[in-house]
Design an enzyme around this catalytic site. Structure first.
Site, PDB file in Angstrom:
ATOM      1  N   VAL A  11       0.906  -1.557  -0.020  1.00  0.00           N
ATOM      2  CA  VAL A  11      -0.003   0.156  -0.104  1.00  0.00           C
ATOM      3  C   VAL A  11       1.074   1.195   0.154  1.00  0.00           C
ATOM      4  O   VAL A  11       1.953   0.964   0.342  1.00  0.00           O
ATOM      5  CB  VAL A  11      -1.034   0.094   1.193  1.00  0.00           C
ATOM      6  N   SER A  12       0.334   2.388  -0.506  1.00  0.00           N
ATOM      7  CA  SER A  12       1.083   3.563  -0.525  1.00  0.00           C
ATOM      8  C   SER A  12       1.507   4.475   0.576  1.00  0.00           C
ATOM      9  O   SER A  12       2.246   5.148   0.736  1.00  0.00           O
ATOM     10  CB  SER A  12       0.501   4.522  -1.678  1.00  0.00           C
ATOM     11  N   THR A  13       0.739   4.239   1.691  1.00  0.00           N
ATOM     12  CA  THR A  13       0.854   4.921   2.972  1.00  0.00           C
ATOM     13  C   THR A  13       0.790   3.901   4.184  1.00  0.00           C
ATOM     14  O   THR A  13      -0.105   2.856   3.824  1.00  0.00           O
ATOM     15  CB  THR A  13      -0.083   6.039   3.188  1.00  0.00           C
ATOM     16  N   GLN A  16      -3.008   3.379   5.148  1.00  0.00           N
ATOM     17  CA  GLN A  16      -3.825   2.354   4.175  1.00  0.00           C
ATOM     18  C   GLN A  16      -3.580   0.964   4.735  1.00  0.00           C
ATOM     19  O   GLN A  16      -2.769   0.580   5.217  1.00  0.00           O
ATOM     20  CB  GLN A  16      -3.267   2.330   2.708  1.00  0.00           C
TER      21      GLN A  16
END
Length: 199
Positions: A11-13, A16
């Protein structure tokens, strides 16, 4: 004897959740990164997954855009896993001897290295679609931020480290600690560490 089914999620963060990725897929072991896919930097668990898998194993990923940042990156990773090769991830070389199948759940495709030209074409087409979808999402995000800024509702990114943590981070880097180790301990990406070090 069949090999292991090894999952990779990204996931990007940090905020998330990875729950929906591989939710209904049986895997023997899972590696999870919480970092941007724009580059292979900041994805230590991808490096660990590639270093972990062996001939006969299957690396299972929710979708192509979770594995690679673009078409070239996708081909390099799939080729290294299926046919063997060395990749540079987080500034370190990771070698795979090959023989690892790569399965993408969303695209319902598995690549083994023995793929014919049609399968290679599909890898390129599906990878291009994933890259295009990601660029559309980024464009919409930029438009949303511009609208929110115009309305005075956008506050921007908040600092990831306190001033005290930033000082401690610089002190420890000057003392010789590795960026990857600092990123892991402070719970930030390598890129964030580099940003604080160059500030």
């Amino acid at each position: 004897m069949t090999g292991q089914r090894v999952g990779y999620r990204r996931v990007s963060t940090v905020e998330q959740k990875t729950d929906r990725q591989l939710a209904d897929v049986h895997v023997d072991k899972v590696f999870t990164d919480k970092a941007s896919g724009k580059s292979t930097d900041g994805r230590p668990e991808l490096a660990n997954a590639i270093g972990y898998v062996r001939e006969g194993d299957t690396l299972i990923v929710h979708s192509m855009d979770r594995l690679a940042r673009n078409i070239v990156d996708l081909h390099q990773i799939v080729d290294a896993l299926t046919k063997g090769g060395t990749l540079v991830i987080d500034g370190e070389s990771v070698t795979c001897k090959g023989g690892v199948a790569v399965q993408f759940v969303k695209e319902a495709r598995t690549f083994t290295g023995d793929d014919d030209s049609e399968a290679q074409l599909m890898l390129g087409i599906l990878g291009a679609v994933a890259q295009f979808e990601r660029s559309i999402i980024r464009e919409r995000q930029r438009e949303g931020i511009a609208i929110a800024k115009a309305a005075g509702k956008y506050k921007g990114g908040q600092p990831k480290l306190t001033d005290e943590q930033a000082v401690e981070l610089r002190r420890r880097k000057d003392a010789g600690e590795r960026v990857a180790d600092l990123a892991r301990e402070f719970g930030v990406s390598r890129q964030t560490v580099y940003s604080y070090l160059s500030a």
